[in-house]
Design an enzyme around this catalytic site. Structure first.
Site, PDB file in Angstrom:
ATOM      1  N   CYS A  89       0.870  -1.182   0.000  1.00 30.72           N
ATOM      2  CA  CYS A  89       0.000   0.000   0.000  1.00 30.72           C
ATOM      3  C   CYS A  89       0.902   1.227   0.000  1.00 30.72           C
ATOM      4  O   CYS A  89       1.991   1.182  -0.569  1.00 30.72           O
ATOM      5  CB  CYS A  89      -0.954  -0.024   1.190  1.00 30.72           C
ATOM      6  SG  CYS A  89      -0.132   0.035   2.797  1.00 30.72           S
ATOM      7  N   GLN A  90       0.512   2.314   0.619  1.00 34.90           N
ATOM      8  CA  GLN A  90       1.342   3.510   0.635  1.00 34.90           C
ATOM      9  C   GLN A  90       2.474   3.411   1.666  1.00 34.90           C
ATOM     10  O   GLN A  90       3.608   3.747   1.385  1.00 34.90           O
ATOM     11  CB  GLN A  90       0.493   4.757   0.896  1.00 34.90           C
ATOM     12  CG  GLN A  90       1.251   6.066   0.799  1.00 34.90           C
ATOM     13  CD  GLN A  90       1.810   6.329  -0.602  1.00 34.90           C
ATOM     14  OE1 GLN A  90       1.268   5.893  -1.610  1.00 34.90           O
ATOM     15  NE2 GLN A  90       2.924   7.047  -0.659  1.00 34.90           N
TER      16      GLN A  90
END
Length: 167
Positions: A89-90
């Site tokens: 993800c981020q």
């Protein structure tokens, strides 16, 4: 036996992707468009929305999050249960939760069908959805990439840049 999620750093993650692991990017479509790994598969785990489930005392300042109710189903459309998958993800927070959910699905798939209820009281659509759920459960070769896309970029690893909208 309970399987714990394994987290690897971005350098090990690059090795896994280069060796053929599928990279499952669980960021929102908006985040994904700003840049992602080459050949990444985007299936959002959470959506940021004003109608989210988390209540913020500062609704104008903090986005609300809503879990993607079709996450497992959408992953099953792009990944087979025997695929080796690296989830990112981020920053690594959403991906660890998504990895745990994918691994948990392997244990849940051994529970049997939940479509058989007394007197056929399950609506047909729900029964079909539950039956399909059991067909796609069973992901077992799943790892989390710690640090996420942010750490990938910080370490100078290759990315597919911002996608401009074509009109």
């Amino acid at each position: 036996s309970s399987e714990a999620a394994v987290t690897v750093d971005v350098h090990a993650g690059r090795g896994l992707v280069d060796a053929g692991h599928k990279y499952l990017d669980v960021r929102t479509p908006e985040e994904f468009k700003r840049g992602h790994l080459q050949n990444a598969i985007n299936v959002p785990y959470l959506f940021f929305t004003p109608q989210g489930e988390l209540r913020s005392p500062f609704p104008l300042f903090l986005p609300r999050k809503k879990k993607n109710p079709d996450f497992l189903e959408q992953v099953s459309l792009t990944c087979n249960k025997d695929d080796h998958i690296l989830v990112g993800c981020q920053s690594g927070a959403r991906s660890i939760t998504a990895t745990e959910e994918l691994l948990k699905s392997v244990r849940s798939s051994h529970l049997g069908s939940a479509t058989e209820e007394k007197g056929g009281s399950v609506p047909k659509k729900r029964a079909c959805r539950q039956k399909n759920l059991l067909q796609y459960l069973g992901f077992k070769n799943v790892k989390n990439m710690g640090g996420g896309f942010a750490a990938w970029v910080e370490n100078g690893l290759p990315v597919k840049p911002l996608q401009e909208e074509l009109y």
